[in-house]
Design a protein around this motif. Structure first.
Motif, mmCIF file in Angstrom:
data_model
loop_
_atom_site.group_PDB
_atom_site.id
_atom_site.type_symbol
_atom_site.label_atom_id
_atom_site.label_comp_id
_atom_site.label_asym_id
_atom_site.label_seq_id
_atom_site.Cartn_x
_atom_site.Cartn_y
_atom_site.Cartn_z
ATOM 1 N N HIS A 108 0.812 -1.228 0.000
ATOM 2 C CA HIS A 108 0.000 0.000 0.000
ATOM 3 C C HIS A 108 0.836 1.265 0.000
ATOM 4 O O HIS A 108 0.295 2.371 -0.042
ATOM 5 N N PRO A 113 -2.500 2.788 -4.457
ATOM 6 C CA PRO A 113 -3.207 2.488 -3.197
ATOM 7 C C PRO A 113 -2.991 3.563 -2.142
ATOM 8 O O PRO A 113 -3.897 3.842 -1.339
ATOM 9 N N ASP A 116 -5.527 6.198 -2.718
ATOM 10 C CA ASP A 116 -6.854 5.773 -2.244
ATOM 11 C C ASP A 116 -6.991 6.034 -0.743
ATOM 12 O O ASP A 116 -8.006 6.544 -0.273
ATOM 13 N N THR A 117 -5.951 5.657 -0.007
ATOM 14 C CA THR A 117 -6.007 5.862 1.450
ATOM 15 C C THR A 117 -5.994 7.346 1.794
ATOM 16 O O THR A 117 -6.767 7.804 2.646
ATOM 17 N N ARG A 119 -7.073 9.867 0.082
ATOM 18 C CA ARG A 119 -8.397 10.464 -0.199
ATOM 19 C C ARG A 119 -9.402 10.079 0.881
ATOM 20 O O ARG A 119 -10.153 10.906 1.388
ATOM 21 N N ALA A 120 -9.397 8.791 1.229
ATOM 22 C CA ALA A 120 -10.365 8.309 2.228
ATOM 23 C C ALA A 120 -10.123 8.978 3.579
ATOM 24 O O ALA A 120 -11.054 9.453 4.241
ATOM 25 N N ASP A 371 -3.758 -1.255 4.886
ATOM 26 C CA ASP A 371 -3.959 -0.070 4.051
ATOM 27 C C ASP A 371 -4.092 1.212 4.878
ATOM 28 O O ASP A 371 -4.467 2.269 4.340
ATOM 29 N N ARG A 373 -6.238 2.214 6.889
ATOM 30 C CA ARG A 373 -7.597 2.761 7.066
ATOM 31 C C ARG A 373 -8.308 1.944 8.131
ATOM 32 O O ARG A 373 -8.129 0.724 8.187
ATOM 33 N N PRO A 421 -14.226 2.623 1.273
ATOM 34 C CA PRO A 421 -12.805 2.461 1.645
ATOM 35 C C PRO A 421 -12.611 1.926 3.066
ATOM 36 O O PRO A 421 -11.524 1.462 3.400
#
Ligand SMILES: Cc1cc2nc3c(=O)[nH]c(=O)nc-3n(C[C@H](O)[C@H](O)[C@H](O)COP(=O)(O)OP(=O)(O)OC[C@H]3O[C@@H](n4cnc5c(N)ncnc54)[C@H](O)[C@@H]3O)c2cc1C
Length: 429
Positions: A108, A113, A116-117, A119-120, A371, A373, A421
């Motif tokens: 990650h 990836p 993605d994290t 943004r989340a 990840d 999150r 997510p």
């Protein structure tokens, strides 16, 4: 509201919910569910906010959208693997037993990836920010809040250049920052010794002067509004005729829904219930110091992060709190103070720390999925069982947003930020 949403919605009014764990995440979940009409019981073996949510650095920052496993990690990995750095220590046996987690964590750190994290987490942080301010006001604890931002400190120009990726990312996410030279830093933090070439002042950040007291204040708000807090050690969970029984040494507690917010202890608790929870523990320590001005007129006015030193220093109500970086090991492995001793020596170069004030260093465990999150939502295949844990370095910050997303999912309304997510189905079996 669309007809579809209306049919999917389950009013929480008069539904009974048992929230397990009274850290920042559990207390915020209890408050949010209560505000939507649920009958909420909050259970913890300790008083609210006495574990991980007690000992953290109290930073609530937009810059926390950058997880530790970001693409910048690759450059420092060879050094980190030597296992001597101030910022990261690991137990090889722990990593070998958690190889899937370790491989996933590194995987990650690749750009896609990571984004993605980022943004989340940005969404969750932005959601949390105003709720914290509202809760602090409602709980009568606004005097604990400082809206002075926080700072990354670079000892050399080369280190500043090395941090370009992180600063670019913060720019891309529109996090308000300002680069300071030595004079600019001295103007803002005259208590620091002139050993830093540059600083990044992260203005989109606030901090509190006693994280545990803030959780306590939020918990008081919950009980003032009619919520029930039970002090009991939770042994297990049983599903019974569409209800859940939470078994404690004080007897069972029955609820229509259960929220597991046991922070780092969620893994072993759920594994005992037959679930697979591939989560690691990024342990960290803290120590308080009493410099010449400690106890009111502290020598720092906001938290600082000395990147080379590998520590964060936060002014707290009972002194300057130094928190350490990451120790990857078992949740309950014996404490190892080598990292704290090392970073203390670096911190003494930066500021007049004075004497240690705690008899022994505090130990906390940041619970982290591969990840970076948290899991927020219903446990796969277990109706009525909800999960809210795994908040790594940012659970104090993101407790309120987590609670909002969780309550929306429980209610069947569309959360303000994408919930996918954070889906427990990413990891939990
Ligand atoms: C050194 C350090 C610095 C940090 N700095 C920051 C920061 O500046 N900003 C930030 O946002 N985050 C920070 N964090 C991370 C943050 O502290 C955590 O993400 C957050 O506190 C997690 O909250 P939680 O409610 O999930 O867990 P916790 O606060 O640990 O709450 C879990 C609760 O479950 C209870 N419990 C567990 N098992 C049982 C059982 N069997 N029966 C009954 N009760 C049980 C515990 O008593 C505890 O109260 C830091 C963490 C560390 C270690």
């Amino acid at each position: 509201m669309s007809a579809y949403r209306a049919t999917m919605q389950t009013a929480l009014t008069d539904i009974s919910v048992t929230v397990l764990g009274a850290g920042m995440v559990g207390v915020c979940a209890a408050l949010e569910l209560q505000s939507r009409g649920a009958q909420v019981t909050l259970i913890d073996r300790r008083a609210p906010g006495q574990e991980t949510s007690f000992g953290n650095a109290g930073v609530i920052a937009r810059s926390s959208l950058m997880p530790l496993n970001n693409p910048g990690l690759w450059a420092s990995l060879p050094k980190l693997l030597r296992n001597r750095s101030a910022g990261l220590r690991y137990s090889l046996p722990f990593l070998l037993r958690n190889m899937g987690w370790a491989a996933g964590f590194l995987g990650h750190a690749r750009m896609a990836p990571f984004l993605d994290t980022a943004r989340a987490m940005d969404g969750l942080i932005n959601l949390s920010y105003p709720i914290h301010k509202q809760l602090l006001a409602e709980a009568g604890a606004l005097d604990r809040l400082r809206e002075t931002g926080w700072m990354y400190l670079y000892r050399t120009s080369a280190a500043f250049e090395g941090g370009a990726f992180g600063r670019d990312m913060l720019d891309q996410f529109n996090v308000a920052t300002e680069v300071l030279d030595q004079t600019g830093l001295r103007d803002l933090e005259p208590g620091l010794n002139p050993i830093f070439e540059r600083a990044l002042w992260i203005k989109d950040a606030m901090s509190v002067n006693a994280p545990g007291r803030v959780v306590e204040a939020y918990a008081r708000l919950f009980t003032d509004r009619g919520g029930r807090i039970v002090r009991a050690s939770i042994a297990s969970l049983t599903s019974l005729d569409g209800h859940w029984l939470v078994n404690t040494e004080k007897g069972p507690f029955q609820g229509d829904r259960v929220v597991v917010a046991l922070g780092p202890w969620s893994r072993t608790f759920l594994e005992r219930a037959g679930m697979r929870v591939p989560m690691a523990y990024e342990r960290g320590y803290h120590m308080h110091y009493g410099g010449p001005n400690a106890g009111g007129n502290l020598s720092l006015t906001r938290p600082i992060y000395d990147l080379a030193g590998g520590y964060v220093l936060s002014p707290m109500e009972n002194g300057l709190r130094m928190t350490t970086g990451v120790e990857l090991t078992d949740c309950d492995a014996l404490p190892n103070h080598a990292q704290l001793n090392l970073v203390e020596a670096s911190a003494r170069q930066a500021i007049d720390l004075g004497e240690r004030r705690d008899p022994t260093p505090w130990l906390g465990r940041r619970p982290t999925f591969a990840d970076s999150r948290p899991v927020i939502g219903q446990a796969p295949g277990r109706a009525g069982l909800y999960l809210a844990f795994g908040h790594q370095h940012v659970g104090f910050n993101t407790g309120p947003g987590t609670a909002r997303v969780l309550a929306d999912i429980m209610e069947g309304t569309t959360p303000d930020i994408p919930a996918e997510p954070f889906s427990p189905a990413r990891f939990i079996r």
